[in-house]
Design a protein around this motif. Structure first.
Motif, PDB file in Angstrom:
ATOM      1  N   GLY A 199       0.726  -1.199   0.120  1.00 59.08           N
ATOM      2  CA  GLY A 199       0.042   0.099  -0.075  1.00 59.08           C
ATOM      3  C   GLY A 199       0.822   1.245  -0.009  1.00 59.08           C
ATOM      4  O   GLY A 199       0.485   2.219  -0.752  1.00 59.08           O
ATOM      5  N   MET A 200       1.949   1.233   0.767  1.00 56.12           N
ATOM      6  CA  MET A 200       2.735   2.350   0.820  1.00 56.12           C
ATOM      7  C   MET A 200       3.456   2.499  -0.571  1.00 56.12           C
ATOM      8  O   MET A 200       3.466   3.633  -1.072  1.00 56.12           O
ATOM      9  CB  MET A 200       3.862   2.343   1.833  1.00 56.12           C
ATOM     10  N   LEU A 201       3.842   1.552  -1.079  1.00 57.17           N
ATOM     11  CA  LEU A 201       4.442   1.730  -2.384  1.00 57.17           C
ATOM     12  C   LEU A 201       3.516   2.068  -3.640  1.00 57.17           C
ATOM     13  O   LEU A 201       4.154   3.046  -4.420  1.00 57.17           O
ATOM     14  CB  LEU A 201       5.111   0.150  -2.774  1.00 57.17           C
ATOM     15  N   ALA A 202       2.480   1.632  -3.623  1.00 58.39           N
ATOM     16  CA  ALA A 202       1.421   1.840  -4.321  1.00 58.39           C
ATOM     17  C   ALA A 202       1.082   3.535  -4.349  1.00 58.39           C
ATOM     18  O   ALA A 202       0.770   3.960  -5.516  1.00 58.39           O
ATOM     19  CB  ALA A 202       0.100   0.979  -4.034  1.00 58.39           C
ATOM     20  N   GLU A 203       0.741   4.075  -3.094  1.00 63.38           N
ATOM     21  CA  GLU A 203       0.842   5.302  -2.860  1.00 63.38           C
ATOM     22  C   GLU A 203       2.139   6.299  -3.460  1.00 63.38           C
ATOM     23  O   GLU A 203       1.855   7.027  -3.969  1.00 63.38           O
ATOM     24  CB  GLU A 203       0.687   5.892  -1.419  1.00 63.38           C
ATOM     25  N   LEU A 204       3.176   5.671  -3.218  1.00 60.68           N
ATOM     26  CA  LEU A 204       4.349   6.277  -3.506  1.00 60.68           C
ATOM     27  C   LEU A 204       4.566   6.386  -5.080  1.00 60.68           C
ATOM     28  O   LEU A 204       5.412   7.460  -5.728  1.00 60.68           O
ATOM     29  CB  LEU A 204       5.731   5.942  -2.877  1.00 60.68           C
ATOM     30  N   TYR A 205       4.235   5.322  -5.830  1.00 61.89           N
ATOM     31  CA  TYR A 205       4.377   4.925  -7.148  1.00 61.89           C
ATOM     32  C   TYR A 205       3.229   4.582  -7.881  1.00 61.89           C
ATOM     33  O   TYR A 205       3.195   3.343  -8.266  1.00 61.89           O
ATOM     34  CB  TYR A 205       5.541   3.986  -7.357  1.00 61.89           C
ATOM     35  N   PRO A 206       2.232   5.410  -7.998  1.00 64.18           N
ATOM     36  CA  PRO A 206       0.887   5.151  -8.408  1.00 64.18           C
ATOM     37  C   PRO A 206       0.858   4.699 -10.018  1.00 64.18           C
ATOM     38  O   PRO A 206       0.131   3.775 -10.430  1.00 64.18           O
ATOM     39  CB  PRO A 206      -0.031   6.612  -8.521  1.00 64.18           C
ATOM     40  N   ASP A 207       1.860   4.932 -10.595  1.00 63.55           N
ATOM     41  CA  ASP A 207       2.043   4.358 -11.943  1.00 63.55           C
ATOM     42  C   ASP A 207       2.570   3.134 -12.110  1.00 63.55           C
ATOM     43  O   ASP A 207       2.715   2.433 -13.330  1.00 63.55           O
ATOM     44  CB  ASP A 207       3.123   5.418 -12.818  1.00 63.55           C
ATOM     45  N   LYS A 208       3.129   2.337 -11.127  1.00 63.33           N
ATOM     46  CA  LYS A 208       3.673   1.267 -11.122  1.00 63.33           C
ATOM     47  C   LYS A 208       2.439  -0.013 -11.195  1.00 63.33           C
ATOM     48  O   LYS A 208       1.442   0.443 -10.325  1.00 63.33           O
ATOM     49  CB  LYS A 208       4.669   0.892 -10.136  1.00 63.33           C
TER      50      LYS A 208
END
Length: 72
Positions: free
Chosen positions: A36-45
């Protein structure tokens, strides 16, 4: 270490997911938190790209294997 209160329904989903993924409930919660943290930091991934980021951050061997399969 702290205590996090979550909704009973979410806890049940967490319990079921942890069984399906052969993880402890805590490990499953940590995985969801990291993703979830990564998804918020990298929404394009994509999910696969975020997973590679997590794997690569923890193992040089995994980084080498993943590098072999990356498109040229």
């Amino acid at each position: 270490m702290g205590i996090v209160k979550i909704d009973e329904e979410l806890h049940e989903e967490l319990r079921l997911a942890s069984k399906a993924m052969s993880r402890s409930i805590n490990a499953q919660a940590e995985h969801w938190l990291r993703m979830g943290m990564l998804a918020e930091l990298y929404p394009d991934k994509t999910y696969q790209e975020l997973t590679r980021m997590l794997l690569g951050a923890h193992s040089s061997t995994i980084r080498k294997i993943l590098h072999e399969f990356e498109p040229a």
